[in-house]
Design an enzyme around this catalytic site. Structure first.
Site, PDB file in Angstrom:
ATOM      1  N   ASP A 277       0.920  -0.874   0.237  1.00  0.00           N
ATOM      2  CA  ASP A 277       0.083   0.192   0.211  1.00  0.00           C
ATOM      3  C   ASP A 277       1.377   1.247   0.199  1.00  0.00           C
ATOM      4  OD1 ASP A 277      -1.992   1.832  -0.148  1.00  0.00           O
ATOM      5  OD2 ASP A 277      -3.088   0.524   1.387  1.00  0.00           O
TER       6      ASP A 277
HETATM    7  C1  BGC Z   1      -5.201   3.284  -0.664  1.00  0.00           C
HETATM    8  C2  BGC Z   1      -5.077   2.292  -1.026  1.00  0.00           C
HETATM    9  C3  BGC Z   1      -5.442   3.419  -2.441  1.00  0.00           C
HETATM   10  C4  BGC Z   1      -3.099   3.912  -2.811  1.00  0.00           C
HETATM   11  C5  BGC Z   1      -3.455   4.781  -3.477  1.00  0.00           C
HETATM   12  C6  BGC Z   1      -4.045   4.109  -0.208  1.00  0.00           C
HETATM   13  O1  BGC Z   1      -4.523   5.385   0.603  1.00  0.00           O
HETATM   14  O2  BGC Z   1      -5.230   2.462   1.121  1.00  0.00           O
HETATM   15  O3  BGC Z   1      -6.517   1.461  -1.316  1.00  0.00           O
HETATM   16  O4  BGC Z   1      -4.854   2.074  -3.747  1.00  0.00           O
HETATM   17  O5  BGC Z   1      -3.261   4.850  -1.661  1.00  0.00           O
HETATM   18  O6  BGC Z   1      -3.883   5.814  -3.791  1.00  0.00           O
END
Ligand code: BGC
Length: 747
Positions: A279
């Protein structure tokens, strides 16, 4: 071909004359035997392993590490001189997110990055329709390709542990069985387009509060039975090509560097061959994260060379903390994925399509099956437009758009039909629409974030109604034949990175609804949201209550069609709506949100498992939803009485549509085991099927239940074990409306 990987288990159609209730309408009824379809994905290719080895052998250290970390917000580096391209990602799950600048979260400001806005996860799961899950995956997969991406950061499938979760709207359900049955076709459908899913957030990321560091403690059996099944089937059945490691810790280790979860479970046990992507900003070490099973570090901008898998990793290699051979393992996986999705090595990669009418239709189909009719006394619904001259439409949500909003990924779309526009599109000209906003969406000034740019503070709302707006709404309702209030939530209020504080409806809506109901008892209340709210007072006072979701590009049209009866509602709740927050397991056990650490004290008893086992009455149970027609489920029987471990139990039954309108019913199979040697929930969902039945007819349905689905996870044996003895198979149309029961025996 669109249905390439759908193996049709059986759709046997036999024409048998059976008498039907409404025999004047149709003399002969088709007795169809409907079984559900099976979906299977294709594995990562190994056809290019020799080419990959040759490429890796020519790379410099800097070229290698460039492929292991973000070198822009949503891509990793390629090696141009060797013909290795960048790996390009886009955020999901509501559709393909707009282009973000390469080195900041600012939108890139392009005019060619519009996309279809798909219903949020809650909407899809409320359809209980596995074919629509496939449609969703396939459709958004086509858009991913059309935007020239390799990986879409979707689907998001964490279990809904608390109704307050900021991402409840994005996730599917509180139930592991429904979760996996929707995840598999979704993944298969998407990956048929030469793109990879990135199933997220692996795993145990069930709250936003303190998500960057909270240490989740779950006992092993609960982990296996509740939190992992959908991730497992995404890998084992659907062959997902990538997974996203979550932010939080699990048993003391961050999930992006958790050897147990990534190496032992995901790769060694499940045979995962794809890549683990972190993540955004979820990595905390270089050598340790790679050794624990991470492949790519993504994140928010700081100079990209400062990422753990950039310069710090090069330093570690140079001082001998990790060998180049170890790095190569990860490069090989990344390139295997690129060959599999045909970013490399092919000239027949699918090109995809985007923003097409066909895709808008896909969102309509999903939305129209997702809407849940919660209450309908005096048959207030569907609205008979020929009998009214005016309708009052009240509520900020009548006009509110949700494709963008809040913290986190949305979609820049050219089409989002609001509920008001849906009614304007669908009502005849003879009906006047009188609109009043009623309540305003207002927030208290944001407090400063204490967790940097990742976790934000709770969203505080202003809940006083404006007296003039309230009066306006009352007058509008008073002088209209019927009233529809569009209330609920929105994506600024329900948002990633913060959980809600309580179950209260924001912005003074309950007061508004009560006041409007006083002057116009023919008021239909439509909630738009992604998570449970306290609807006790509204349920009691209003005659008609409908639940809709952040429901995609065609959400308003689908909603209007349900309200006007052109679509018979067939959605069922994918989670329990509690009467009070403390009735919910995580809150009843006082184990949410924890502080630095959170222990899931309710164990296996997540969602309805808790309510049913502890005899707590919910406001609306899991699996609940009404129709404009009525159904009766009859003649439930199994093909045998006794089964062994490798058998599949066939449960046949008839669904009769006893009402006046054609409609779809969702038959649900729950299993109970009395006198079990281990702790069990009162009942567990183990099968379901959605079936269309014409008014006055019956349809024969067969549910398949592999005996191995009855297994529990035996921690001491580290194995799934089916206890011998008798099991009750309970059939109904919600977790609280069981209409027949059959007992079988397992040898
Ligand atoms: C989220 C993810 C997301 C990523 C990219 C994170 O804050 O938890 O679900 O894909 O950001 O935007």
């Amino acid at each position: 071909m669109r249905l390439k990987h759908i193996i049709l288990a059986t759709i046997a159609v036999s024409i048998i004359n059976i008498s039907c209730k409404n025999s004047t309408k149709r003399e002969i009824s088709m007795d169809e035997k409907v079984l559900s379809k099976t979906y299977q994905g294709e594995s990562i290719t190994h056809d290019f392993d020799a080419e990959i080895d040759a490429l890796i052998s020519q790379m410099t250290l800097e070229e290698k590490t460039g492929m292991l970390h973000g070198t822009s917000m949503f891509s990793t580096a390629g090696v141009e001189r060797l013909g290795v391209p960048e790996l390009k990602m886009a955020d999901g799950p509501l559709g393909v997110r707009e282009e973000i600048s390469r080195d900041s979260w600012a939108p890139a400001g392009l005019d060619n990055d519009f996309a279809t806005y798909y219903p949020a996860g809650g909407g899809l799961s409320a359809t209980w329709n596995t074919e629509l899950a496939y449609t969703f995956g396939f459709s958004v997969g086509e858009e991913t390709r059309a935007r020239d991406k390799d990986v879409l950061l979707s689907p998001a499938i964490n279990i809904i542990r608390t109704p307050l979760g900021g991402r409840t709207y994005e996730y599917f359900t509180e139930d592991p069985f429904l979760n996996k049955k929707l995840t598999v076709p979704f993944v298969v459908g998407m990956q048929e387009n030469d793109v990879a899913v990135c199933v997220k957030h692996y795993a145990t990321n069930n709250q936003e509060t303190n998500r960057d560091f909270v240490n989740v403690q779950i006992d092993e059996r609960t982990l296996r039975e509740i939190y992992l099944p959908a991730f497992k089937d995404a890998v084992v059945e659907a062959k997902a090509y990538s997974m996203m490691g979550a932010y939080n810790k699990f048993r003391g280790e961050y999930l992006c560097e958790n050897g147990y979860m990534l190496n032992d479970v995901l790769r060694d046990e499940w045979g995962f061959e794809g890549i683990v992507i972190s993540d955004w900003n979820a990595v905390h070490t270089s050598v340790n994260s790679l050794r624990s099973g991470l492949d790519i570090e993504m994140g928010t901008p700081k100079p990209f060379n400062e990422f753990y898998l950039a310069d710090p990793l090069i330093d570690s290699i140079k001082v001998g903390k990790i060998s180049e051979d170890e790095i190569d393992i990860h490069l090989k996986r990344i390139m295997q994925l690129m060959y599999t999705v045909k970013r490399m090595g092919a000239n027949d990669r699918k090109k995809g399509i985007i923003n097409t009418e066909a895709h808008f239709k896909d969102t309509y189909d999903i939305a129209s099956e997702s809407i849940v009719l919660l209450k309908n006394s005096n048959e207030l619904l569907p609205i008979d437009a020929s009998r009214i001259k005016s309708v009052a439409v009240i509520g900020n949500n009548a006009k509110k758009k949700n494709a963008l909003g809040g913290f986190g990924a949305g979609v820049k779309t050219k089409r989002e039909v609001t509920p008001l526009e849906g009614l304007q599109n669908r009502l005849p000209e003879s009906v006047t629409i009188n609109y009043a906003e009623g309540y305003q969406e207002r927030y208290a000034p944001k407090k400063e974030s204490v967790f940097g740019d990742v976790t934000q503070e709770r969203v505080d709302t202003i809940d006083e109604l404006d007296p003039k707006m309230l009066q306006d709404a009352i007058d509008t309702a008073k002088y209209s034949d019927i009233t529809i209030i569009f209330a609920g939530s929105n994506r600024d209020f329900e948002t990633e990175a913060s959980d809600r504080a309580d179950l209260e409806l924001p912005f003074g809506q309950v007061e508004l609804i009560k006041e409007v109901l006083k002057v116009n008892p023919n008021t239909i209340v439509v909630m738009i949201g992604g998570a449970p709210f306290d609807l006790g007072a509204i349920k009691e006072k209003s005659k008609a209550l409908v639940w809709s979701w952040f429901n995609g590009s065609e959400g308003g049209n689908a909603l209007a069609d349900v309200l006007l009866g052109d679509v018979n509602p067939s959605g069922k709740l994918p989670w329990t709506m509690p009467k009070a927050l403390n009735d919910s397991p995580a809150h009843a056990t006082n184990s949410f949100p924890g502080d630095k650490s959170v222990t899931y004290e309710e164990g296996l008893l997540v969602g309805y498992r808790w309510f049913d086992t502890k005899n707590v009455e919910p406001l609306y149970p899991f699996g609940y939803g009404l129709s404009y027609t009525s159904f009766s489920i009859k003649n439930t029987k199994t093909d045998k009485n006794e089964y062994s471990n490798d058998d599949t139990i066939l449960i046949s039954l008839e669904v009769e549509n006893t009402g006046e309108m054609d409609g779809k019913e969702i038959v649900q199979l729950y299993v109970s085991k009395s006198n079990s040697e281990v702790e069990r929930a009162e009942k567990e969902l183990k099968g379901f099927i959605k079936v269309m039945v014409t008014s006055g007819e019956s349809k024969k349905v067969t549910l398949e239940l592999p005996v191995k689905e009855l297994a529990y996870y035996d921690v001491s044996q580290k194995a799934w074990t089916v206890e011998p003895g008798s099991y009750s198979l309970r059939i109904g149309n919600s977790s609280r409306n069981i209409t027949s029961e059959v007992t079988i025996n397992v040898k």
